[in-house]
Each structure stands twice: as structure tokens, then as C-alpha cells.
Design an enzyme around this catalytic site. Structure first.
Site, mmCIF file in Angstrom:
data_model
loop_
_atom_site.group_PDB
_atom_site.id
_atom_site.type_symbol
_atom_site.label_atom_id
_atom_site.label_comp_id
_atom_site.label_asym_id
_atom_site.label_seq_id
_atom_site.Cartn_x
_atom_site.Cartn_y
_atom_site.Cartn_z
ATOM 1 N N LYS A 123 20.462 1.350 -18.223
ATOM 2 C CA LYS A 123 21.109 2.130 -19.286
ATOM 3 C C LYS A 123 21.574 1.220 -20.420
ATOM 4 O O LYS A 123 22.205 1.674 -21.376
ATOM 5 C CB LYS A 123 22.296 2.904 -18.715
ATOM 6 C CG LYS A 123 21.858 4.037 -17.774
ATOM 7 C CD LYS A 123 23.028 4.799 -17.269
ATOM 8 C CE LYS A 123 22.701 5.682 -16.081
ATOM 9 N NZ LYS A 123 21.985 6.902 -16.439
ATOM 10 N N HIS A 139 30.215 11.872 -12.890
ATOM 11 C CA HIS A 139 28.816 11.961 -12.456
ATOM 12 C C HIS A 139 28.830 12.040 -10.928
ATOM 13 O O HIS A 139 29.719 11.480 -10.286
ATOM 14 C CB HIS A 139 28.117 10.675 -12.921
ATOM 15 C CG HIS A 139 26.640 10.649 -12.688
ATOM 16 N ND1 HIS A 139 26.083 10.385 -11.462
ATOM 17 C CD2 HIS A 139 25.589 10.843 -13.526
ATOM 18 C CE1 HIS A 139 24.772 10.404 -11.559
ATOM 19 N NE2 HIS A 139 24.441 10.684 -12.805
ATOM 20 N N CYS A 191 23.765 15.851 -13.462
ATOM 21 C CA CYS A 191 24.434 15.291 -12.263
ATOM 22 C C CYS A 191 25.954 15.364 -12.411
ATOM 23 O O CYS A 191 26.661 14.427 -12.025
ATOM 24 C CB CYS A 191 24.013 13.843 -12.006
ATOM 25 S SG CYS A 191 22.278 13.683 -11.673
ATOM 26 N N ASP A 197 33.470 3.546 -13.208
ATOM 27 C CA ASP A 197 32.042 3.779 -13.377
ATOM 28 C C ASP A 197 31.720 3.481 -14.840
ATOM 29 O O ASP A 197 32.040 4.268 -15.732
ATOM 30 C CB ASP A 197 31.750 5.237 -12.997
ATOM 31 C CG ASP A 197 30.342 5.673 -13.369
ATOM 32 O OD1 ASP A 197 29.622 4.894 -14.020
ATOM 33 O OD2 ASP A 197 29.982 6.807 -13.024
ATOM 34 N N GLN A 201 27.925 4.527 -18.517
ATOM 35 C CA GLN A 201 27.707 4.947 -19.912
ATOM 36 C C GLN A 201 28.530 4.110 -20.896
ATOM 37 O O GLN A 201 28.528 4.402 -22.101
ATOM 38 C CB GLN A 201 28.065 6.435 -20.083
ATOM 39 C CG GLN A 201 27.209 7.375 -19.263
ATOM 40 C CD GLN A 201 25.728 7.350 -19.653
ATOM 41 O OE1 GLN A 201 25.337 6.809 -20.697
ATOM 42 N NE2 GLN A 201 24.893 7.907 -18.800
HETATM 43 N N1 PMP Z 1 27.597 7.324 -13.584
HETATM 44 C C1 PMP Z 1 27.304 7.835 -14.784
HETATM 45 C C2 PMP Z 1 28.436 8.195 -15.708
HETATM 46 C C3 PMP Z 1 25.979 8.004 -15.161
HETATM 47 O O1 PMP Z 1 25.684 8.530 -16.344
HETATM 48 C C4 PMP Z 1 24.949 7.615 -14.262
HETATM 49 C C5 PMP Z 1 23.483 7.768 -14.622
HETATM 50 N N2 PMP Z 1 23.103 8.994 -15.093
HETATM 51 C C6 PMP Z 1 25.316 7.083 -13.021
HETATM 52 C C7 PMP Z 1 26.642 6.945 -12.726
HETATM 53 C C8 PMP Z 1 24.293 6.654 -12.030
HETATM 54 O O2 PMP Z 1 23.581 5.551 -12.506
HETATM 55 P P1 PMP Z 1 22.286 5.029 -11.729
HETATM 56 O O3 PMP Z 1 21.397 6.221 -11.577
HETATM 57 O O4 PMP Z 1 21.716 4.001 -12.634
HETATM 58 O O5 PMP Z 1 22.739 4.496 -10.423
#
Ligand code: PMP
Length: 415
Positions: A226, A123, A366, A200, A203
Site C-alpha cells: 500500500k 478494517h 472489509c 493499524d 492506510q
Molecule cells: N487495515 C487497513 C486499514 C487496511 O486498509 C488494510 C488493507 N485493505 C488492511 C488492514 C490489511 O492489509 P493487508 O491486506 O495488506 O494485510
């Protein structure tokens, strides 16, 4: 068991809503999950009964709020298997947590010739901060290749992670293909070369049991929203000695020990990373979310979501004109399925599904380098949570078939 899952669905008020006059089918959980009543109640209780700023007051409400906030730190530590609650820093979310590591740790330790290993499946939150750190320090980004099915190629990771590697940054579950990355194995490789690994977990947390000590993760980041909690709250876990090395990148009230005219000293971790008034109700909602997940059981949730995901994969793969991305059916993955319908832009598909009350995501999610790797500019993505059921999957499949019919003939109303 089915009874339990259907009961749990009733805990989520928003799932009872209608969208476009259709019962809501919510399949955009990788973006954010819905919230159970107990989570909503945790925030409401705080504002109705003990709203006060934490740490700052000797009065009863402040003490009560502080105790509740600190209790969640202990619950979060237990939830991810940290050694101690001192290893839990409350943040705004995964992005904030990863930036803390990038600019509070990596920026001060990396230099020309050093390497940061990432994968093309990250991401942007777990990629752009490292690009910036590389630019500022002269370090290089090294991409650990993916195998043909999108899974990390562990053999090549073994070759590419070497003594130049100072940091490995990987998602535990990727957000487009849902691949599960063998973090424990990669951590072992990284540590053999003296590198640190930052994970990270956006998910993963709330979908798989997470044990940071078993993974031997040096840093682990996740977001509350999430995993059933409010937005604007998350966690950075760090091994305590690494948190001691981490430089705060926000300064201000509450994180200081003492302040003179020209100098200040700071508290010990984790408080030195929590400058200013914190998202207290958010943290309390995280506590309620953790308790909700634990009451069902992390293993149970993972098993249920795995079953539904494999079922969805089978059904979508069986539809003509549909391309499903990622590992083949039967390979364990997070509850995320990306796909495309021939000749229909994923945004059009998502709009057609929305008209039928079905919420999915369409776009690059993203993860533009991953989309380039897949050779497309966008996908449709359905992502599940513990409250989804077989009827949701059937509705999605029917919805895609309706959309296919509609776009093929350009006639009639989608319903
Ligand atoms: N890493 C991953 C794998 C994600 O899916 C996301 C959220 N789409 C993020 C980071 C970023 O998370 P946040 O927007 O809650 O900071």
C-alpha cells in the site's frame, strides 16, 4: 511543484497503460498502489545479481543478500521513527503483523473481565483477530463510538478506556472514510490505565509522516504494497521490551538459537519472529519504496494528497444525487473518499467507471461494521496516491456524471 508530480507519474510504468481503450485513471490506491520503476528494479536486481538465501551462507552472494535485507530493516526503522532496527519485524503485511500481536501477545496476557477497545471503523484485519482473542480468553470487545461525521469521539474514548482495558487497537487512517485517528491522544489515555495500543498503519504509512515514538505506539503494523512496494511484505514494529514478551506464532528454521530432541531455544527479536525463508525480494522492494517516498518527502506527499482529496470532496459533493460519507470538507483526512450515487449500486457504478478506464473500489471494503454504522451495504471508494493529479479527479467526476446519465436513461454507450 506540479512538474515534480508529473515527473513522478512517469516513474510508474503501469500508469501509462490503457484499460478498455481508455488511458488508465487509477483511483484504487487504498487497495494497493502502483509501483515505481525503482521498486520493480530492486526485485529484478536481486534476482539477476545476488539471489541467495539470507543468513545461511558464508558465500559472497548470501552475505550480499543478508546485508541488503538488514539495510532495509534500518531504513524501515528510520522511516517510522523507531528507536532501533531491532524493533522492526518483517511480516507478510498488516494482517500478518496484527495477528502476531493478537496470538503472540494478547492471547497470553488477557483473561476474563479484561477489555480490548476497538472502533466500529476498523478494517476486518484489525477486528477479527481481536474477536478471536476475546473468545479464547474471555475478554470483552469494547467499541469506542464514532461522532456523527465518522471521527473517533475522543471524549467518549476517555470514558470507555479504563483500568479494565488491556489493549486498544485502532487504525491511524481508516480505510472507508479516511478519518485520521488521534493516536497520540488515545495512546496517552491507554497508557494512563496501563493498557497497550496497537496501531493499524495500513492506510497511513506512505501517506503521512509516521513517528512511532512521538505517537507512543506500542505496536505499529503496515503493508509494503500500500506504499509502493511489492505484495507479501510488511512490518510489525514493537517497542523492544514488548517484542521480548511476544511469543512467536510460527516456529522453524532461522528463528532458533539451538534445537535439541525435545526442546529449542530462540533467537532474540526481531529474528525470532522471522521463521523460514523470508520474502527477500519483497523486503528489498520495501527499501526501494521507502527511498522513493523519502526522496519526495513525507510532508510534501501528505500536503499534495490532502489538497487533491479536499478538491475531490468538493467536486463530488457538488454533484446532485451523490452522497459523500465522512467528515465535512476542510477536515483533514487520508486520501480516501467513499460515496454513493442515488439509485445506482456501487458495483454498477464501478463497472461503468471501469468501462471509461477508471479504477475505483466498490463494496464493503472489509469494514462491515462501519458500513452498518453508515446504514448501507456498500459504497464506491476513490483513493489517491502521490501520482494522482487534477486530471484524474476531473476524469472521475466526468465518469460519475456519465454513469448517472446512463443509468437514468438506460441508453447509449458509456465513453
Ligand atoms: N487495515 C487497513 C486499514 C487496511 O486498509 C488494510 C488493507 N485493505 C488492511 C488492514 C490489511 O492489509 P493487508 O491486506 O495488506 O494485510
Amino acid at each position: 511543484m506540479d512538474r515534480t508530480w508529473n515527473n513522478c507519474r512517469n516513474d510508474f510504468p503501469l500508469l501509462q497503460e490503457k484499460v478498455n481503450d481508455e488511458p488508465l485513471v487509477y483511483l484504487d490506491n487504498a487497495a494497493t498502489t502502483q509501483k515505481p520503476r525503482s521498486v520493480i528494479q530492486a526485485s529484478t536486481d536481486f534476482y539477476e545479481h545476488f539471489n541467495a538465501n539470507i543468513y545461511r551462507g558464508v558465500h559472497t552472494l548470501s552475505q550480499r543478500a543478508t546485508a541488503a535485507y538488514e539495510a532495509v530493516r534500518r531504513e524501515a526503522a528510520e522511516f517510522i521513527g523507531a528507536k532501533s532496527s531491532a524493533e522492526i519485524v518483517f511480516t507478510k503485511g498488516t494482517t500478518d503483523s496484527l495477528n502476531m500481536v493478537a496470538f503472540g501477545w494478547a492471547l497470553h496476557r488477557l483473561g476474563p473481565g479484561d477489555e480490548i477497545a476497538v472502533s466500529p471503523a476498523e478494517h476486518h484485519s484489525n477486528l477479527v483477530p481481536w474477536q478471536q482473542v476475546a473468545k479464547l480468553t474471555g475478554a470483552h470487545l469494547v467499541y469506542l463510538p464514532l461522532a456523527d461525521d465518522g471521527q473517533l469521539d475522543l471524549g467518549l474514548a476517555r470514558v470507555l478506556i479504563d483500568d479494565r482495558t488491556k489493549l486498544v487497537a485502532l487504525a491511524q487512517v481508516t480505510n472507508v472514510l479516511g478519518t485520521i485517528v488521534p493516536i497520540k491522544e488515545v495512546a496517552k489515555i491507554a497508557h494512563q490505565h496501563g493498557a497497550k495500543i496497537v496501531v493499524d498503519g495500513a492506510q497511513a504509512a506512505g501517506h503521512l509522516p509516521v513517528d512511532v515514538q512521538d505517537l507512543d505506539a506500542d505496536f505499529y503494523a503496515f503493508s509494503g504494497h500500500k506504499m509502493l512496494a511489492q505484495t507479501g511484505v510488511g512490518v510489525l514494529y514493537g517497542k523492544y521490551d514488548l517484542l521480548e514478551q511476544l511469543t512467536p506464532f510460527e516456529f522453524g528454521g532461522e528463528m532458533i538459537d539451538s534445537v535439541g530432541l525435545d526442546e529449542a531455544t530462540f533467537k532474540e527479536p526481531p529474528l525470532k519472529f522471522e521463521a523460514g525463508t523470508q520474502n527477500i525480494s519483497g523486503v528489498l522492494s520495501l527499501g526501494a519504496a521507502i527511498n522513493y517516498l523519502l526522496a519526495i518527502g513525507q510532508e510534501e506527499i501528505a500536503r499534495r494528497e490532502q489538497e487533491l482529496t479536499q478538491d475531490l470532496l468538493k467536486q463530488l459533493t457538488g454533484l446532485s444525487g451523490v452522497t459523500v460519507y465522512g467528515p465535512k470538507i476542510g477536515t483533514p483526512r487520508g486520501p480516501i473518499v467513499s460515496f454513493n450515487l442515488d439509485g445506482v449500486h456501487p458495483h454498477d457504478l464501478a463497472t461503468a467507471l471501469d468501462l471509461q478506464g477508471i479504477a475505483i473500489r466498490a463494496g464493503h471494503h472489509c469494514a462491515q461494521p462501519l458500513l452498518a454504522w453508515l446504514g448501507c451495504s456498500a459504497t464506491a471508494r476513490a483513493s489517491l496516491a502521490l501520482y494522482n493529479n487534477e486530471e484524474d479527479l476531473a476524469a472521475l467526476v466526468k465518469g460519475v456524471e456519465n454513469a448517472k446519465e446512463f443509468f437514468a436513461h438506460g441508453l447509449g454507450k458509456i465513453e
